[in-house]
Design a protein around this motif. Structure first.
Motif, PDB file in Angstrom:
ATOM      1  N   THR A 229      95.881   2.640 105.829  1.00  0.00           N
ATOM      2  CA  THR A 229      94.623   3.530 105.306  1.00  0.00           C
ATOM      3  C   THR A 229      93.309   2.494 105.360  1.00  0.00           C
ATOM      4  O   THR A 229      92.483   3.221 105.656  1.00  0.00           O
ATOM      5  N   ALA A 230      93.398   1.443 105.036  1.00  0.00           N
ATOM      6  CA  ALA A 230      92.438   0.531 104.974  1.00  0.00           C
ATOM      7  C   ALA A 230      91.658   0.288 106.289  1.00  0.00           C
ATOM      8  O   ALA A 230      90.736   0.308 106.553  1.00  0.00           O
ATOM      9  N   HIS A 231      92.879   0.191 107.384  1.00  0.00           N
ATOM     10  CA  HIS A 231      92.535   0.089 108.771  1.00  0.00           C
ATOM     11  C   HIS A 231      91.748   1.144 109.274  1.00  0.00           C
ATOM     12  O   HIS A 231      90.969   1.225 109.903  1.00  0.00           O
ATOM     13  N   TYR A 232      92.235   2.370 108.877  1.00  0.00           N
ATOM     14  CA  TYR A 232      91.582   3.665 109.146  1.00  0.00           C
ATOM     15  C   TYR A 232      90.280   4.015 108.673  1.00  0.00           C
ATOM     16  O   TYR A 232      89.317   4.286 109.478  1.00  0.00           O
TER      17      TYR A 232
ATOM     18  N   THR B 196      87.112  -5.578 105.758  1.00  0.00           N
ATOM     19  CA  THR B 196      88.057  -5.559 104.565  1.00  0.00           C
ATOM     20  C   THR B 196      88.006  -7.021 103.868  1.00  0.00           C
ATOM     21  O   THR B 196      87.722  -8.007 104.447  1.00  0.00           O
ATOM     22  N   ALA B 197      88.079  -7.091 102.618  1.00  0.00           N
ATOM     23  CA  ALA B 197      88.446  -8.075 101.734  1.00  0.00           C
ATOM     24  C   ALA B 197      89.836  -8.198 101.283  1.00  0.00           C
ATOM     25  O   ALA B 197      90.213  -7.249 100.737  1.00  0.00           O
TER      26      ALA B 197
ATOM     27  N   ASN C 163      89.767  -5.060 111.649  1.00  0.00           N
ATOM     28  CA  ASN C 163      90.629  -5.423 112.679  1.00  0.00           C
ATOM     29  C   ASN C 163      90.824  -6.793 112.922  1.00  0.00           C
ATOM     30  O   ASN C 163      92.237  -7.143 113.070  1.00  0.00           O
ATOM     31  N   GLU C 164      90.100  -7.538 112.496  1.00  0.00           N
ATOM     32  CA  GLU C 164      90.297  -9.128 112.621  1.00  0.00           C
ATOM     33  C   GLU C 164      91.151  -9.440 111.596  1.00  0.00           C
ATOM     34  O   GLU C 164      91.926 -10.266 111.601  1.00  0.00           O
ATOM     35  N   VAL C 165      90.800  -9.073 110.482  1.00  0.00           N
ATOM     36  CA  VAL C 165      91.554  -9.420 109.146  1.00  0.00           C
ATOM     37  C   VAL C 165      92.888  -8.973 109.180  1.00  0.00           C
ATOM     38  O   VAL C 165      93.917  -9.577 108.851  1.00  0.00           O
ATOM     39  N   ILE C 166      93.189  -7.815 109.544  1.00  0.00           N
ATOM     40  CA  ILE C 166      94.536  -7.228 109.635  1.00  0.00           C
ATOM     41  C   ILE C 166      95.345  -7.785 110.604  1.00  0.00           C
ATOM     42  O   ILE C 166      96.563  -8.062 110.642  1.00  0.00           O
ATOM     43  N   ASN C 167      94.673  -7.747 111.917  1.00  0.00           N
ATOM     44  CA  ASN C 167      95.467  -8.321 113.059  1.00  0.00           C
ATOM     45  C   ASN C 167      95.710  -9.710 113.193  1.00  0.00           C
ATOM     46  O   ASN C 167      96.463 -10.137 114.073  1.00  0.00           O
ATOM     47  N   ASN C 168      94.944 -10.421 112.639  1.00  0.00           N
ATOM     48  CA  ASN C 168      94.929 -11.924 112.592  1.00  0.00           C
ATOM     49  C   ASN C 168      94.658 -12.670 111.459  1.00  0.00           C
ATOM     50  O   ASN C 168      93.837 -13.300 111.077  1.00  0.00           O
ATOM     51  N   PRO C 169      95.547 -12.351 110.405  1.00  0.00           N
ATOM     52  CA  PRO C 169      95.420 -12.942 109.098  1.00  0.00           C
ATOM     53  C   PRO C 169      95.678 -14.546 109.066  1.00  0.00           C
ATOM     54  O   PRO C 169      96.631 -14.787 109.806  1.00  0.00           O
ATOM     55  N   PRO C 170      95.186 -15.148 108.232  1.00  0.00           N
ATOM     56  CA  PRO C 170      95.568 -16.580 108.384  1.00  0.00           C
ATOM     57  C   PRO C 170      97.146 -16.795 107.652  1.00  0.00           C
ATOM     58  O   PRO C 170      97.779 -15.977 107.127  1.00  0.00           O
ATOM     59  N   VAL C 171      97.907 -18.007 107.904  1.00  0.00           N
ATOM     60  CA  VAL C 171      99.056 -18.080 107.825  1.00  0.00           C
ATOM     61  C   VAL C 171      99.326 -18.080 106.348  1.00  0.00           C
ATOM     62  O   VAL C 171     100.168 -17.294 105.852  1.00  0.00           O
TER      63      VAL C 171
END
Length: 80
Positions: A34-37, A42-43, A57-65
């Motif tokens: 829902t956050a993505h929608y 996003t924090a 999109n960046e935070v959800i699709n490419n989160p840090p390890v």
């Protein structure tokens, strides 16, 4: 199923209001879908601190390890 339908209706209304009235919302959730929608940005918080913030999109699709590790830890602890 009713909760899912109602949630979708609320999110659709929020999205429409953002567009029509140039509104902003602070949307706090554990539900990344829902956050993505709904969110352009996003924090991510961990232990009360923001550990990641940026384009949704960046935070959800490419989160840090480290974020993956935190999510896996939380998932393992909840029995999932």
């Amino acid at each position: 199923a009713l909760i899912t339908i109602l949630c979708g209706m609320v999110l659709d209304t929020m999205k429409r209001m953002k567009s029509e009235y140039d509104m902003a919302f602070l949307y706090i959730t554990h539900d990344l879908a829902t956050a993505h929608y709904i969110a352009e940005e996003t924090a991510v918080m961990y232990k009360g601190q923001i550990v990641e913030w940026g384009d949704t999109n960046e935070v959800i699709n490419n989160p840090p390890v480290s974020l993956y590790q935190a999510i896996n830890f939380c998932s393992a602890g909840s029995g999932n």
